[in-house]
Design a protein around this motif. Structure first.
Motif, PDB file in Angstrom:
ATOM      1  N   GLU A  73       0.663  -1.016  -0.012  1.00  0.00           N
ATOM      2  CA  GLU A  73      -0.051  -0.233  -0.026  1.00  0.00           C
ATOM      3  C   GLU A  73       0.941   1.083   0.072  1.00  0.00           C
ATOM      4  O   GLU A  73       1.723   1.466   0.853  1.00  0.00           O
ATOM      5  N   MET A 103       0.812   5.285   0.320  1.00  0.00           N
ATOM      6  CA  MET A 103       0.063   6.500   0.777  1.00  0.00           C
ATOM      7  C   MET A 103       0.790   7.876   0.164  1.00  0.00           C
ATOM      8  O   MET A 103       2.037   7.904   0.455  1.00  0.00           O
ATOM      9  N   PRO A 132      -4.307   6.244  -7.809  1.00  0.00           N
ATOM     10  CA  PRO A 132      -4.844   6.135  -6.328  1.00  0.00           C
ATOM     11  C   PRO A 132      -6.332   6.665  -6.218  1.00  0.00           C
ATOM     12  O   PRO A 132      -6.698   7.762  -6.822  1.00  0.00           O
ATOM     13  N   GLU A 157      -8.442   9.686  -0.122  1.00  0.00           N
ATOM     14  CA  GLU A 157      -9.131   9.535   1.042  1.00  0.00           C
ATOM     15  C   GLU A 157      -9.557  10.796   1.772  1.00  0.00           C
ATOM     16  O   GLU A 157     -10.088  10.630   3.029  1.00  0.00           O
ATOM     17  N   LYS A 173      -4.257   6.793  -1.471  1.00  0.00           N
ATOM     18  CA  LYS A 173      -3.873   5.595  -1.358  1.00  0.00           C
ATOM     19  C   LYS A 173      -4.046   4.656  -2.692  1.00  0.00           C
ATOM     20  O   LYS A 173      -5.024   4.442  -3.063  1.00  0.00           O
TER      21      LYS A 173
END
Length: 231
Positions: free
Chosen positions: A23, A25, A64, A67, A73
């Motif tokens: 993952e 970010m 991505p 968020e 993300k």
């Protein structure tokens, strides 16, 4: 406007490992560290993430999800250990286009290094389709048209039913061998369905460049790499 915005790449589970789902970010801020919150949709997405490895033999273009509070993300897999460069493209609501990048380290077995060499013949087959690339000029700092001609690789029949990929006839990413120069190029005619698709760009300086064209045909997203030299 260089330096107006910043990006930070974080890995919530620590240093990423090769061949494992990772993952990423992406934290976007202004120069004062305040999170960005207003983005414009460009080619159907709020942000585009391009990932390449140290010798440009690996390429990934993913999107991505936002968020909130300036954070995006996405999950992906790095095929080998070593260095990867991550580039993000986005446009804020004040129409400022940003491309921000950073090298990251991936744990795992290193892949061999392959030197980039210009290709003498710019023809490539990808999943049964033949792509031929022609350049209006190979001179650096000159207006250059990159023209792709697409055919069926077996019948040689011209393909005239290219589909829209992210709202355009195709997308092209150009990187210099040292990754210092990055260009994300969109087509001259975004509604073209083939057999040709043209892209206007300019190589910033002399040197070796890798070009990835991306097209969609009958549901397949096709990534076509070429290596050229700007003189």
């Amino acid at each position: 406007m260089p330096g107006l915005y910043k990006v930070r790449y974080e890995f919530p589970k620590g240093i990423p490992n090769a061949n494992e789902e990772t993952e990423i970010m992406i934290v976007t801020t202004d120069r004062a560290g305040n999170p960005l919150s207003r983005f414009k949709v460009t080619h159907e997405k709020l942000i585009h993430l391009i990932i390449v490895n140290h010798d440009l033999s690996f390429f990934n273009h993913i999107h991505p999800e936002y968020e909130g509070n300036g954070v995006f993300k996405v999950k992906t897999v790095f095929p080998d250990g070593g260095k990867y460069k991550l580039f993000v493209d986005f446009v804020t609501e004040d129409d400022v286009a940003s491309n921000l990048s950073e090298w990251v380290e991936v744990s795992g077995t290193l892949a061999g290094h392959h030197k980039l060499e210009p290709e003498s013949k710019l023809v490539k087959e990808v999943d049964g389709r033949e792509f031929e690339l022609s350049l209006s000029t190979d001179r650096a700092q000159s207006d250059t048209i990159l023209t792709y001609t697409v055919k069926d690789a077996h019948s040689k029949k011209e393909i005239v039913d290219l589909e829209q990929y992210l709202g355009a006839a195709g997308h092209v990413v150009v990187l210099s061998a040292d990754t210092k120069h990055y260009l994300h190029v969109h087509p001259v005619d975004e509604s073209s369905k083939g057999p040709t698709a043209a892209f206007a760009t300019s190589f910033p300086e002399k040197g070796i460049y890798k070009i990835w064209g991306q097209f969609q045909h009958r549901g397949d997203v096709l990534t076509v790499p070429f290596v050229v030299e700007a003189k």
